[in-house]
Structures are given as structure tokens and as C-alpha cells.
Design a protein around this motif. Structure first.
Motif, PDB file in Angstrom:
ATOM      1  N   SER A 128       0.817  -1.202   0.000  1.00 14.40           N
ATOM      2  CA  SER A 128       0.000   0.000   0.000  1.00 14.40           C
ATOM      3  C   SER A 128       0.860   1.265   0.000  1.00 14.40           C
ATOM      4  N   SER A 129       1.872   1.314   0.884  1.00 12.13           N
ATOM      5  CA  SER A 129       2.741   2.494   0.967  1.00 12.13           C
ATOM      6  C   SER A 129       3.556   2.676  -0.308  1.00 12.13           C
ATOM      7  N   PHE A 130       4.051   1.572  -0.852  1.00 14.64           N
ATOM      8  CA  PHE A 130       4.880   1.655  -2.047  1.00 14.64           C
ATOM      9  C   PHE A 130       4.079   2.194  -3.239  1.00 14.64           C
ATOM     10  N   LEU A 131       2.879   1.660  -3.441  1.00 15.93           N
ATOM     11  CA  LEU A 131       2.030   2.141  -4.533  1.00 15.93           C
ATOM     12  C   LEU A 131       1.635   3.602  -4.324  1.00 15.93           C
ATOM     13  N   ASP A 132       1.386   3.966  -3.069  1.00 14.95           N
ATOM     14  CA  ASP A 132       1.007   5.341  -2.746  1.00 14.95           C
ATOM     15  C   ASP A 132       2.123   6.313  -3.121  1.00 14.95           C
ATOM     16  N   PHE A 133       3.346   6.011  -2.689  1.00 17.82           N
ATOM     17  CA  PHE A 133       4.467   6.905  -2.981  1.00 17.82           C
ATOM     18  C   PHE A 133       4.832   6.915  -4.464  1.00 17.82           C
ATOM     19  N   LEU A 134       4.649   5.783  -5.129  1.00 15.90           N
ATOM     20  CA  LEU A 134       4.851   5.765  -6.585  1.00 15.90           C
ATOM     21  C   LEU A 134       3.860   6.705  -7.268  1.00 15.90           C
ATOM     22  N   GLY A 135       2.602   6.609  -6.870  1.00 16.70           N
ATOM     23  CA  GLY A 135       1.577   7.445  -7.477  1.00 16.70           C
ATOM     24  C   GLY A 135       1.779   8.924  -7.228  1.00 16.70           C
ATOM     25  N   LEU A 136       2.332   9.263  -6.055  1.00 16.03           N
ATOM     26  CA  LEU A 136       2.544  10.667  -5.706  1.00 16.03           C
ATOM     27  C   LEU A 136       3.555  11.359  -6.627  1.00 16.03           C
ATOM     28  N   GLN A 137       4.313  10.587  -7.370  1.00 16.15           N
ATOM     29  CA  GLN A 137       5.243  11.185  -8.315  1.00 16.15           C
ATOM     30  C   GLN A 137       4.505  11.833  -9.484  1.00 16.15           C
ATOM     31  N   TYR A 138       3.236  11.435  -9.701  1.00 14.39           N
ATOM     32  CA  TYR A 138       2.517  11.847 -10.905  1.00 14.39           C
ATOM     33  C   TYR A 138       1.264  12.679 -10.647  1.00 14.39           C
ATOM     34  N   ILE A 139       0.738  12.679  -9.416  1.00 15.79           N
ATOM     35  CA  ILE A 139      -0.507  13.406  -9.157  1.00 15.79           C
ATOM     36  C   ILE A 139      -0.323  14.362  -7.976  1.00 15.79           C
ATOM     37  N   THR A 140      -1.278  15.263  -7.813  1.00 17.45           N
ATOM     38  CA  THR A 140      -1.217  16.223  -6.718  1.00 17.45           C
ATOM     39  C   THR A 140      -1.485  15.527  -5.379  1.00 17.45           C
ATOM     40  N   ALA A 141      -1.008  16.159  -4.320  1.00 16.72           N
ATOM     41  CA  ALA A 141      -1.228  15.615  -2.981  1.00 16.72           C
ATOM     42  C   ALA A 141      -2.719  15.594  -2.655  1.00 16.72           C
ATOM     43  N   LEU A 192      -1.821   7.351 -14.694  1.00 18.41           N
ATOM     44  CA  LEU A 192      -0.917   6.363 -14.110  1.00 18.41           C
ATOM     45  C   LEU A 192      -0.833   6.531 -12.597  1.00 18.41           C
ATOM     46  N   GLY A 193      -0.633   7.760 -12.155  1.00 16.95           N
ATOM     47  CA  GLY A 193      -0.520   8.018 -10.719  1.00 16.95           C
ATOM     48  C   GLY A 193      -1.788   7.673  -9.963  1.00 16.95           C
ATOM     49  N   SER A 194      -2.932   8.018 -10.548  1.00 18.55           N
ATOM     50  CA  SER A 194      -4.216   7.720  -9.905  1.00 18.55           C
ATOM     51  C   SER A 194      -4.437   6.219  -9.791  1.00 18.55           C
ATOM     52  N   ALA A 195      -4.041   5.472 -10.835  1.00 15.29           N
ATOM     53  CA  ALA A 195      -4.186   4.016 -10.808  1.00 15.29           C
ATOM     54  C   ALA A 195      -3.333   3.412  -9.701  1.00 15.29           C
ATOM     55  N   MET A 196      -2.123   3.939  -9.505  1.00 18.59           N
ATOM     56  CA  MET A 196      -1.238   3.434  -8.459  1.00 18.59           C
ATOM     57  C   MET A 196      -1.804   3.709  -7.063  1.00 18.59           C
ATOM     58  N   VAL A 197      -2.287   4.927  -6.850  1.00 17.03           N
ATOM     59  CA  VAL A 197      -2.849   5.272  -5.542  1.00 17.03           C
ATOM     60  C   VAL A 197      -4.141   4.500  -5.296  1.00 17.03           C
ATOM     61  N   LEU A 198      -4.907   4.266  -6.365  1.00 17.70           N
ATOM     62  CA  LEU A 198      -6.109   3.443  -6.246  1.00 17.70           C
ATOM     63  C   LEU A 198      -5.733   2.029  -5.796  1.00 17.70           C
ATOM     64  N   GLY A 199      -4.642   1.507  -6.363  1.00 17.63           N
ATOM     65  CA  GLY A 199      -4.137   0.196  -5.944  1.00 17.63           C
ATOM     66  C   GLY A 199      -3.727   0.200  -4.483  1.00 17.63           C
ATOM     67  N   ALA A 200      -3.151   1.322  -4.018  1.00 13.83           N
ATOM     68  CA  ALA A 200      -2.770   1.455  -2.612  1.00 13.83           C
ATOM     69  C   ALA A 200      -3.998   1.400  -1.711  1.00 13.83           C
ATOM     70  N   ALA A 201      -5.064   2.086  -2.116  1.00 12.74           N
ATOM     71  CA  ALA A 201      -6.300   2.101  -1.326  1.00 12.74           C
ATOM     72  C   ALA A 201      -6.938   0.714  -1.274  1.00 12.74           C
ATOM     73  N   VAL A 202      -6.924   0.021  -2.408  1.00 17.24           N
ATOM     74  CA  VAL A 202      -7.512  -1.327  -2.464  1.00 17.24           C
ATOM     75  C   VAL A 202      -6.717  -2.296  -1.596  1.00 17.24           C
ATOM     76  N   SER A 203      -5.381  -2.235  -1.683  1.00 13.09           N
ATOM     77  CA  SER A 203      -4.554  -3.151  -0.895  1.00 13.09           C
ATOM     78  C   SER A 203      -4.714  -2.888   0.604  1.00 13.09           C
ATOM     79  N   TYR A 204      -4.878  -1.620   0.979  1.00 16.44           N
ATOM     80  CA  TYR A 204      -5.075  -1.326   2.399  1.00 16.44           C
ATOM     81  C   TYR A 204      -6.461  -1.779   2.864  1.00 16.44           C
ATOM     82  N   ALA A 205      -7.438  -1.719   1.966  1.00 19.92           N
ATOM     83  CA  ALA A 205      -8.772  -2.229   2.291  1.00 19.92           C
ATOM     84  C   ALA A 205      -8.723  -3.734   2.536  1.00 19.92           C
ATOM     85  N   VAL A 206      -7.937  -4.443   1.727  1.00 23.70           N
ATOM     86  CA  VAL A 206      -7.752  -5.888   1.925  1.00 23.70           C
ATOM     87  C   VAL A 206      -7.136  -6.145   3.296  1.00 23.70           C
TER      88      VAL A 206
END
Length: 303
Positions: free
Chosen positions: A93-106, A164-178
Motif C-alpha cells: 500500500s505504501s509503495f504504490l502510494d508513494f509511486l503514485g505521488l510522483q505523478y498526481i497532486t497531494a 498512471l498516478g491515480s491508478a497506483m494510488v487506487l491500488g494502494a487504497a484497495v490493498s489497504y482495504a484488503v
């Protein structure tokens, strides 16, 4: 007189817990701001998350050792479950979140992560056949529409990077939900303090091991501001919010604490404008209001 004093004490206890919950939510949301500041020094996501976990590991490890000394040993099956939870809930979750932050706004990042409770609801409906009420469906529609508003606005200016960034952060949210769904039973068995400290240790080892597998050791040498910001990221945006949220839940309950957490997306929006010069537009405010409104409906339902 005694009754008034008791009511006053109860109110102070409640307001104190509410203040702790709000402060914890703001600190946790500041993670995105600090990450954006670190990225200005050409640090990649692998290195960023390594510094974050390396600086927070000693604290979580000390708590884990303390918990081990005061608790009975875990069965082998529970140990493997903990490893899985640590890898999914905090490492992935953290890794996908930080990856996504490279491409989208906080601001957009915080809004997407704020949808985690809705993913928990949907997964519960699929996995455990939990019935979803009309109010809950309405809450999902409202909140997702809010995300779409902000996403389309940012997509207009950021193009494929935003996608791309939104998809990564979305993956972070899904993994944390799991993680949240799968950790339910273990929280009752181990307690939140023990579970979090163990899971964070697993995640930290995975993040640090990933760095040495993918990056040269020379990348540990960074400008002084990177270390300073990483310590802030580890202590004030990771360790403190975890414990502040736990204290708040004990004082005011999970439902009220989660409602107080709604300050997170709003604080990120304004902190991003102040520290990162990210624009605040009417579309973003409208989207934020819709997402928060949807999540508020979900928390009301749980009560």
C-alpha cells in the motif's frame, strides 16, 4: 454538583479524544506533502519509502519486543498471516502510494485514499455476502462522482501521468482495504498495538530489503534536507498518527474517530497549496465536498 463535575470531565475527555483524532488525521495526511518535498531532490519512490521505514523501524521494533515479552508466543500459522498482512497492508500500500505521488497532486492522492472505507464495504459485500443498503449505495455514488470531478480536472492538465498516478494510488487504497478486512480477526486476538507493531516491522524489513535488491548502496547518500524530511515523514507522519488514532479510538470510539479523519483531505488541499503551490479550484473543492459527504454517510450508517 458532583453530576456537573462528572459531565464536565466526560466532555473534556471527549473533546481531548476528538482533538487527538483530528491532529492524527492531519499529521497522517501531511505524508503526501512531505513526500512531494522529498521528490524535489530527485529521490525515487524506492529510496523515499526506505528512509521512511528505516527511521520508524526502531520505534515499532521496540514496541514489538515489549509486546512479545508480555504476550504468549504466536502459532506458526498466525505468524505467516502477520507476514502477509504486513506485506499487503503497509509495504504494498505504501509503495504504490508513494509511486503514485510522483505523478498526481497531494490533494487528489488523499481523496483517492479516502475511498478506502468504500472498498472495504464492497469487498465485504463480495466476500462475505454482506447486504449493501440503499443509503450505502448512495454514499458510494456521491463519493465516486466527487473523485471523478477532481480526476478529470487534473487529467486535463497532467495527461497520462495523472492516469498512471491515480491508478497506483487506487491500488494502494484497495490493498489497504484488503488489509483492514483480513486483519479484523487478528485485531481481536492480538490487540491493535501488537498487530500494528508486528505488521510495521514486516513492512519495514520488506521496504529496506527491496532497496538493497534494486538500488546501489550509494543512493543512501542524499542531501541533508532529504534526511530531515524523512525523519519528519517517519516520526510525525507515520509513528505519531498511528498511536494518536489508537488513543482517539479508545477515547471516543471508532465511528467518531473516523468522522474526525475527514479533516484529512481538506488539510491536504490547503497544505498542498501552501507548501507546494498546488492550485485550489472550484472543481477540487466540489469534488472534496462530495467525497467527504459520501464517506460521512457511510460512517453514520455504521453507527
Amino acid at each position: 454538583m458532583h453530576s456537573q463535575q462528572l459531565n464536565s470531565h466526560t466532555r473534556q475527555h471527549y473533546l481531548g479524544g476528538l482533538a487527538i483524532a483530528i491532529a492524527g488525521a492531519i499529521l497522517f495526511s501531511t505524508k503526501a506533502i512531505v513526500a512531494k518535498l522529498i521528490y524535489r531532490y530527485q529521490v525515487d519512490a524506492v529510496t523515499l519509502i526506505t528512509f521512511r521505514m528505516a527511521f520508524s523501524l526502531p520505534i515499532f521494533a521496540a514496541i514489538a519486543v515489549w509486546q512479545m515479552r508480555n504476550s504468549s508466543p504466536l502459532p506458526v500459522s498466525d505468524r505467516w498471516r502477520l507476514v502477509g498482512l504486513g506485506l499487503v497492508g503497509y509495504y504494498l500500500s505504501s509503495f504504490l502510494d508513494f509511486l503514485g505521488l510522483q505523478y498526481i497532486t497531494a490533494g487528489l492522492e488523499r481523496l483517492i485514499l479516502f475511498l478506502t472505507p468504500s472498498f472495504v464495504l464492497l469487498m465485504s459485500a463480495v466476500w462475505y455476502r454482506r447486504k449493501v443498503s440503499m443509503l450505502e449505495w448512495a454514499a458510494l455514488v456521491v463519493s465516486y462522482f466527487g473523485i471523478v470531478l477532481v480526476f478529470l480536472h487534473d487529467l486535463e492538465f497532467g495527461g497520462k501521468d495523472v492516469l498512471l498516478g491515480s491508478a497506483m494510488v487506487l491500488g494502494a487504497a484497495v490493498s489497504y482495504a484488503v488489509y483492514l478486512i483480513q486483519s479484523g480477526q487478528m485485531v481481536r486476538q492480538l490487540g491493535s498495538l501488537r498487530l500494528v507493531s508486528y505488521a510495521m516491522c514486516v513492512s519495514s524489513v520488506a521496504c529496506i530489503g527491496q532497496f538493497f535488491a534494486l538500488r546501489p548502496v550509494s543512493m543512501l547518500l542524499q542531501p541533508a534536507p532529504v534526511y530531515f524530511l524523512s525523519v519528519i515523514n517517519a516520526i510525525f507522519c507515520t509513528v505519531l498518527p498511528v498511536f494518536m488514532t489508537m488513543i482517539a479510538v479508545q477515547r471516543i470510539g471508532a465511528a467518531t474517530a473516523s468522522q474526525a479523519g475527514m479533516i484529512g483531505p481538506v488539510s491536504t488541499l490547503f497544505l498542498g497549496a501552501f507548501f507546494l503551490a498546488e492550485p485550489i479550484t472550484g472543481w477540487q473543492i466540489a469534488g472534496t465536498v462530495l467525497v467527504m459527504g459520501g464517506m460521512y454517510l457511510l460512517t453514520r450508517k455504521k453507527m
